[in-house]
Design an enzyme around this catalytic site. Structure first.
Site, PDB file in Angstrom:
ATOM      1  CG  HIS A 196     -17.258 -27.098  31.230  1.00 27.73           C
ATOM      2  ND1 HIS A 196     -17.935 -28.276  31.057  1.00 27.73           N
ATOM      3  CD2 HIS A 196     -16.884 -27.059  32.528  1.00 27.73           C
ATOM      4  CE1 HIS A 196     -17.994 -28.926  32.207  1.00 27.73           C
ATOM      5  NE2 HIS A 196     -17.353 -28.209  33.119  1.00 27.73           N
ATOM      6  CD  GLU A 329     -13.587 -27.864  32.668  1.00 29.91           C
ATOM      7  OE1 GLU A 329     -13.985 -26.712  32.931  1.00 29.91           O
ATOM      8  OE2 GLU A 329     -13.921 -28.863  33.334  1.00 29.91           O
TER       9      GLU A 329
END
Length: 372
Positions: A196, A329
């Protein structure tokens, strides 16, 4: 800062340094590791959440630019609600309802956002202290990477099975960051584990990502309902603000949305034999830095930092407000455990979860507009 490896005769192509970054509960030390390649590209990661807290890459004229947003102090990571730089798991994204079926049995995952299980629950991978070891490459006469390891106990946040997860971070001398995530389980469970990291390729001086150009190599995406849960549909991007098949200026594209920004999944075509395929490309004209994202995962979630705020101050004093960075992501589709048509997020004993993502950096000068 002490060096873990060095060659007495010549400068090694990779260097790994470490120091204590802070202390977690019960005075448990949190280590900071810095890995550098021969071009000066430098990766900084900590053992708390296996987080990337800095990534310096060469920009125009060889100037080093930190392209990842993060905090200066460990205490800020302890109270972080936005998963800055963290490895997220066991399952990233939103799962609703949070009671799911695994191997035919109802399993109650811990909800942490109203009745939604989000990014692994209240105490996911992002809050764990990971163990670390260097990865040595003898033929290169140096250290080219580091490996993080975490054992998630059976029942953690509701997930069945003890799970052993390893995350390898490697730098190459082609200015690439390679992340490989593997995991094995003792009981059938769910898994979708991304990194992340928040990227701003302009560095700390670039206030937002509006001028960044984004390309996403996907024909389809998964729409969201009013609660930001995937509806279960898979929709063509053609004619929508989600069409990034040609590079789009993020600021212009956000202006076409009915929401505050992107927090959506794009459907990426898998490569042959599980080889990474090109999922996206990000480019910042002010720094000249481009970043290609290649992955073995079926989905790419683009999150434009819609919930960040002016109260967040970065490691270099920058204000980390809304849209100040973007996350790319690589993962499974969000809410896959509740949508049969989505790729399966199930991992069974005897299987190995194996997820590779490559961030490939380059530099080019922005093209001047033609003279009229």
């Amino acid at each position: 800062m002490g060096c873990l490896c060095c060659n007495p005769n010549r400068q090694p192509p990779f260097q790994l340094k470490t120091r204590i970054f802070g202390h977690a509960a019960f005075s448990q030390p949190v280590q900071l590791y810095q890995l550098t390649n021969k071009h000066g590209m430098e990766l900084s990661v900590i053992s708390f959440g296996a987080r990337i807290i800095g990534l310096k890459v060469p920009g125009l004229n060889g100037q080093m630019v930190d392209v990842v947003r993060g905090f200066k102090k460990f205490e800020d990571y302890q109270t972080d609600e936005f998963y800055f730089g963290a490895i997220v798991g066991r399952v990233a994204g939103r799962i609703h309802p949070s009671t799911v079926k695994i191997a035919g049995k109802a399993v109650h995952l811990v909800p942490n956002t109203q009745n939604v299980h989000h990014n692994g629950g209240k105490n996911g991978f992002d809050t764990a202290i990971w163990t670390v070891q260097p990865i040595e490459e003898d033929d290169r006469n140096g250290v080219s990477g580091i490996k993080f390891r975490y054992v998630s106990p059976d029942g953690s946040e509701g997930y069945p099975g003890e799970l052993v997860t390893e995350v390898e971070y490697r730098l190459t001398n082609r200015n690439e960051l390679k992340i490989r995530i593997t995991a094995v389980t003792e009981a059938t469970t769910l898994l979708s584990i991304p990194c992340h990291a928040y990227f701003n390729l302009g560095g700390p001086k670039e206030a937002n990502i509006y001028d960044h150009r984004l390309t996403v190599n996907a024909e389809e995406f998964t729409p969201l309902d009013g609660d930001m849960i995937p509806t279960g549909e898979i929709t063509p991007v053609e004619g929508t603000p989600y069409d990034f098949r040609r590079a789009g200026r993020i600021g212009d594209m956000i202006g076409r949305l009915p929401t505050e920004g992107y927090d959506h999944n794009w459907c990426i075509a898998s490569g042959p034999g599980g080889e990474p395929v090109s999922a996206a490309h990000l480019y910042c004209p002010s720094s000249g830095i481009g970043m290609e994202v290649l992955t073995t995962q079926p989905g790419l979630t683009v999150y434009t930092g819609n919930f960040l705020s002016k109260s967040l101050i970065g490691a270099n004093g920058e204000v980390m407000d809304k849209h100040s960075a973007v996350c790319l992501e690589t993962q499974n589709y969000p809410n896959a455990p509740n949508v049969e048509r989505f790729p399966s997020a199930v991992l069974t004993p005897g299987q190995t979860y194996d997820h590779t993502t490559l961030f490939r950096f380059s530099v080019r000068r922005p093209q001047k507009p033609p003279v009229q």
